[in-house]
Write an enzyme that holds these catalytic residues in place. Structure first.
Site, PDB file in Angstrom:
ATOM      1  NE  ARG A 584      36.532  39.368  36.366  1.00 45.04           N
ATOM      2  CZ  ARG A 584      36.704  39.328  37.681  1.00 45.04           C
ATOM      3  NH1 ARG A 584      36.736  40.464  38.383  1.00 45.04           N
ATOM      4  NH2 ARG A 584      36.868  38.185  38.303  1.00 45.04           N
ATOM      5  CB  ALA A 585      29.312  39.812  36.753  1.00 40.85           C
ATOM      6  CD  GLU A 639      31.857  49.477  42.758  1.00 43.41           C
ATOM      7  OE1 GLU A 639      31.130  50.025  43.591  1.00 43.41           O
ATOM      8  OE2 GLU A 639      31.740  48.270  42.429  1.00 43.41           O
TER       9      GLU A 639
END
Length: 739
Positions: A584-585, A639
């Site tokens: 997910r950008a 992350e």
């Protein structure tokens, strides 16, 4: 240049006679003029007598010019002979820009050549004539172009430097051009048609010419983080002296049956000059099936990469750096190497984490947070946590990614490597990789400029495999993969986008499907999931012939607004996941907590699923949700989301945040080794546990690390796993656990 303006020169037949030299007709009779355009192609430049290059100005929609002295973006052409053989004197051709517009001799000749036509009719046709001999036209040959309507010659005014028109009365200096061959897109009578964004190089070609084309494409793609272009280089067996620089959405692929059949002396490399040495965004690129003798960068190959990159079946006949050592503070955050051999030193430098699998390493140097070695020869030794090395002696179960090659008869084929259990080292060290061979005629070669969901599904339904050439494919519905042993092989990070809220691909619960080298990009309308493997959880065993994903990426946002509730759902048993990045950008276009919505990266419901290299980042719920038994994950990088607006938005059942890695309470067996979970919070929020698992002796986690990468005051990961492990904050930035 402001745009990428590759031209397509398409042969539309053999010109047997001389066009009538008459005035242009007042109106155009198009009834029978348009001919089918086959796709046998060569990539070329067209150079004037004064050494200027022809230019499709503005990438199309404007006049043909001749002002460039260096062949860059707009000066690159694709030359195509629809007869399926060599281009010969007398063929009729057309010129097409990357925007799809054809070059027109306005009024059939006598004036400008303008790229405004949407189809090749009489004004868009030219006869090509070889001027320094007869027969086939090749690299270095002199030629002229004549309109088929009036017979006037294409002329570079003053031999170049300004406009090009169709008003020459004969082939003199201004009307003479030199052909520069940059690579083949297939269709030389033997090769398939891979389209204009695949370059097929042969060692008999001029190295200077090949290098010019490599530089042209790299200059376009070095910074093209979220661009639409996709490229693949194919190198036929032989020796090359080249500097092959790899940018975004680029792949360099050898076509030998062994990596040592293609040798590139110089380098195949990716650096971080575009980002001042920071390679943490060097995504979406790869190299496969070739050998490299590094003679640049201090005789070291530089492979400064991060997620969604691959190095497979590569023999580095020297040393390699995994970061851009030419810069200070040159961070990198990759990466993945498999089925390869490094003869000398492999130095990880500033790499935050890395996975090598089934590779002969010889001499690994360096560490940072999470280095994992599975089935490698000469893996480094050390004691956790002083050395953050996780070494798994053999790879429990794997088969390597399918790959394209040229057989002994010069024909293209695809090898599907055999399944291996408890393996160590490469598949090719003692000879040819074992496996099944599929002839190229068993594949539907997909092209973004002509294929649709309907044509792709029709090919799959008919039992064809798919070879997806570089490009972006907009889908009206999901691709349905229902036949066992189907191979779907993407090139140059071919990208699939579901435009209407469907999945991009549904893989039935069958044996032996391989999906490799594809980027799945979420569309603006929310998709419940982008990829499914099996429609529902069941007890069917695929242990003898598992389905697999290789070098697959999913992206939600970044290139544009995208939405997908989840990226990947695995319901089938025994699936293999090999180098997967689900993202997910956190930067780019269409990014925000309420903009690129996506809850989970991966949900695994099937049993005995194995993952080697699982990267999952920034989703708004659990990054990874594992519900099946017997799961195995060797190397995990995650992350957690940066952009959580507040704690209330990210709390469930009284627990602060969502664990990155969640194993369901019903799971009784699981094995995960080498996990790195990192935090950057833009607002003061807490994640209670990076990992949550049931308390069961057969649910095993080894070598975990959490890292605080910088956040707003008060932000933290409180525990590594199940309430244990020290918190990471701006005072304590790294925490490790062996559990």
């Amino acid at each position: 240049m402001l745009g990428w303006a590759t031209l397509t020169l398409l042969a539309t037949g053999s010109g047997c006679g001389t066009p009538a030299e008459t005035a242009a007709p007042a109106t155009r009779d198009v009834g029978t003029e348009q001919r089918a355009l086959a796709a046998a192609t060569l990539r070329v430049t067209l150079q004037t007598w004064s050494n200027h290059y022809l230019v499709a100005d503005k990438g199309g929609g404007a006049d043909l010019m001749a002002y460039s002295t260096v062949p860059q973006d707009w000066e690159t052409f694709t030359l195509t002979d629809t007869n399926g053989g060599s281009l010969v004197s007398g063929d009729v051709v057309t010129l097409q820009s990357i925007s799809g517009q054809y070059g027109s001799a306005i009024n059939g000749g006598g004036g400008a050549i303008r790229f405004t036509a949407t189809s090749p009719q009489s004004w868009e046709q030219f006869t090509i004539t070889k001027l320094n001999g007869t027969g086939a036209i090749g690299a270095g040959d002199k030629f002229s172009l004549r309109t088929v309507v009036t017979g006037q010659y294409v002329s570079a005014t003053n031999a170049g430097g300004s406009t090009v028109n169709a008003s020459g009365a004969s082939a003199r200096e201004w009307e003479t051009f030199t052909l520069g061959v940059l690579g083949s897109g297939g269709g030389n009578g033997t090769d398939p048609d891979f389209g204009p964004n695949v370059f097929v190089f042969d060692p008999s070609m001029s190295m200077a010419t090949i290098q010019g084309q490599l530089n042209t494409v790299f200059n376009r793609m070095e910074k093209n983080h979220f661009g639409n272009e996709r490229y693949a280089y194919f190198f036929k067996p032989g020796a090359y002296n080249l500097d092959v620089q790899i940018g975004f959405y680029m792949s360099a692929i050898g076509l030998g049956q062994s990596p040592d059949n293609v040798t590139i002396t110089g380098s195949v490399r990716t650096n971080a000059n575009w980002f001042q040495g920071n390679a943490t965004q060097n995504f979406w690129r790869g190299m496969e099936n070739l050998s490299v003798v590094p003679t640049l960068d201090g005789n070291k190959m530089v492979w400064a990469v991060s997620q969604a990159t691959t190095m497979r079946r590569v023999h580095v006949k020297g040393s390699i750096n995994l970061w851009d050592s030419a810069w200070n503070n040159a961070w990198s955050s990759g990466g993945f190497i498999a089925d390869s051999q490094i003869d000398n030193v492999i130095n990880s430098g500033t790499q935050q984490q890395f996975l090598t699998r089934n590779t002969r390493l010889n001499n690994w140097q360096g560490q940072n947070w999470n280095m994992v070695f599975v089935g490698d020869e000469q893996a480094p030794s050390g004691t956790w946590p002083n050395q953050v090395y996780t070494v798994v002696d053999t790879t429990p179960v794997i088969r390597e990614k399918p790959y394209l090659f040229v057989d002994d008869a010069g024909k293209f084929a695809v090898k599907v490597p055999s399944l291996r259990t408890n393996s160590k080292g490469t598949t090719w060290s003692t000879g040819t990789t074992p496996g099944a061979v599929l002839s190229i005629d068993q594949f539907h070669i997909a092209r973004a400029d002509r294929d649709t969901t309907t044509t792709l599904n029709a090919a799959l339904s008919a039992g064809k495999h798919l070879l997806i050439t570089p490009g972006i494919y907009h889908l009206s519905g999901a691709l349905q993969v229902n036949n066992p042993n189907t191979v779907i092989l993407g090139m140059g990070l071919a990208t699939l986008i579901p435009d209407y809220g469907t999945a991009a691909m549904n893989i039935a619960d069958v044996d032996g499907v391989s999906v490799a080298g594809v980027l799945f990009d979420a569309g603006v309308t929310n998709s419940p999931v982008l990829i499914t493997m099996g429609s529902a959880k069941n007890s069917v065993s695929h242990a003898a012939n598992p389905s697999a994903l290789f070098d697959v990426s999913c992206r939600v946002g970044g290139a544009a607004v995208g939405k997908a509730t989840s990226c990947l759902t695995v319901n089938s048993n025994h699936v293999l996941l090999d180098n997967i990045w689900l993202w997910r950008a956190d930067h780019g276009s269409g990014v925000g907590w309420d903009t690129n919505k996506s809850i989970n990266g991966i949900t695994v419901n099937g049993d005995n699923v194995s993952a080697y290299g699982l990267f999952v980042e920034h989703f708004e719920g659990y990054q990874t949700l594992w519900n099946g038994n017997g799961g195995r994950v060797y190397f995990y990088q995650s992350e957690i989301p940066y952009d959580v607006p507040n704690q209330a938005s990210w709390t469930h059942d009284g627990v602060k945040g969502y664990a990155s890695y969640k194993v369901a309470n019903s799971v009784t067996s699981h094995d995960a080794r080498g996990l790195g979970i990192y935090s950057v919070f833009w607002n003061p929020v807490i994640l209670e546990n990076a990992i949550e698992t049931p308390s069961n002796a057969n649910v095993k986690f080894q070598h975990m690390i959490t890292v605080f990468l910088g956040s707003t005051g008060g932000a933290a990961i409180n525990h590594i796993i199940n309430g244990t492990g020290n918190a990471v904050t701006n005072q304590n930035m790294v925490s490790k656990s062996s559990y």
